[in-house]
Design an enzyme around this catalytic site. Structure first.
Site, PDB file in Angstrom:
ATOM      1  N   TYR A 167       0.766  -1.107  -0.013  1.00 15.71           N
ATOM      2  CA  TYR A 167       0.024  -0.026   0.115  1.00 15.71           C
ATOM      3  C   TYR A 167       0.851   1.190  -0.023  1.00 15.71           C
ATOM      4  CZ  TYR A 167      -3.674   3.149   1.768  1.00 15.71           C
ATOM      5  OH  TYR A 167      -4.451   4.197   1.835  1.00 15.71           O
TER       6      TYR A 167
ATOM      7  N   LYS B 206      -1.004  -1.232  -4.257  1.00 17.48           N
ATOM      8  CA  LYS B 206      -2.156  -0.156  -4.459  1.00 17.48           C
ATOM      9  C   LYS B 206      -1.542   1.074  -4.368  1.00 17.48           C
ATOM     10  CE  LYS B 206      -6.213   1.649  -1.556  1.00 17.48           C
ATOM     11  NZ  LYS B 206      -5.770   2.773  -1.000  1.00 17.48           N
TER      12      LYS B 206
END
Length: 291
Positions: free
Chosen positions: A133, A161
């Site tokens: 992330y 992400k």
């Protein structure tokens, strides 16, 4: 694991505890009405960094119970406390989550070697698919293409992400790592990300405009750019209004207009004022479809 995934918000009771009834309603709305491909649980939108470990485990459990196998599930388990992150990851794996995700260690200015060691330890401890992330605006950490490559080479890391706006870097990463998945984290740029090779998108606004995001992503796959451009314009009108009030608070208030028990914010987030609630109520009129 591709397509549109909602960064799930978390309903709280006024005392800051989890609102289980509301959480189940939010999950059902995303699956049954928004018809998203999956749910990203325990991220920034879910206010998880304000929650204790037991509450985060309860969140993972309740969402899995309500979802079953109706949608893909990614559990965000990142924490500055590596032992906590490991325990959360092991719990998500035990519950049957499809993948884990972890925010880049933040606050302290960690070196890349320290961040790489963090992910290496976490992936070894969980032995489960991991999505990095990356959110430079929140963490202050920006990776080069080469550094991304080192993280993507770690065992069990399946993708990123990518909450950034550097589309050139994304295109390079996709070309170099075609076996990995890359999710956009910018709701107002789904069109641009999809055109640059993103495999999907993870966003908070998909709680209420997931249908539009799905249609947009499909339009790009079908090379119908005029339709995709029109959908992005519609989405951005909603996003701009959410940002003017407070994205998470406004989404929760929109949910309440739909009869979904979205609950309260987690302290120290503030609740909407009377004027802000009136602004949020107007957003409903600009959402193209909700049923």
């Amino acid at each position: 694991m591709k397509g549109i995934m909602t960064a799930l918000l978390t309903p709280f009771n006024e005392d800051g505890t989890l609102n289980e009834k509301g959480l189940r309603e939010v999950v059902r709305y995303n699956i049954d009405v928004m018809q998203v491909n999956g749910l990203y649980v325990g991220g920034s939108t879910g206010e998880s960094f304000l929650m204790d470990e037991d509450s985060r485990k309860d969140l993972l459990r309740i969402v899995k119970e309500e979802t079953g196998n109706a949608a893909a599930l990614i559990g965000q388990i990142g924490s500055l406390n590596i032992e906590e992150a490991e325990r959360l990851g092991q719990e998500a794996k035990r519950l049957g989550y499809d993948a884990l995700s972890a925010i880049t260690p933040y606050y302290y200015k960690f070196s890349f070697s320290e961040i790489e060691a963090y992910y290496k330890r976490l992936t070894e401890a969980t032995e489960h698919p991991m999505i990095i992330y990356s959110n430079p605006a929140f963490t202050g950490t920006q990776f080069t293409v080469e550094e991304y490559g080192k993280l993507l080479a770690l065992p069990n890391v399946i993708g990123v992400k990518y909450t950034d706006t550097d589309l050139s870097k994304l295109a390079k990463l996709k070309a170099l790592h075609q076996d990995k998945v890359f999710f956009s984290g910018a709701d107002d740029m789904v069109l641009q990300f999809a055109a640059s090779g993103a495999d999907g998108a993870i966003g908070s606004t998909y709680n209420i405009i997931g249908k539009e995001a799905n249609a947009l992503f499909e339009a790009v796959q079908q090379s119908d750019i005029p339709k995709a451009r029109d959908l992005q314009k519609q989405m951005n009108q909603v996003i701009e209004q959410l940002e003017a009030v407070g994205v998470y608070q406004a989404i929760k208030h929109v949910f309440k207009q739909y009869g979904v028990e979205a609950g309260y914010m987690k302290f120290p987030f503030k609740e909407l004022t009377d004027d802000e609630r009136k602004q949020a109520e107007k957003i409903v009129d600009d959402i193209p479809s909700r049923t």
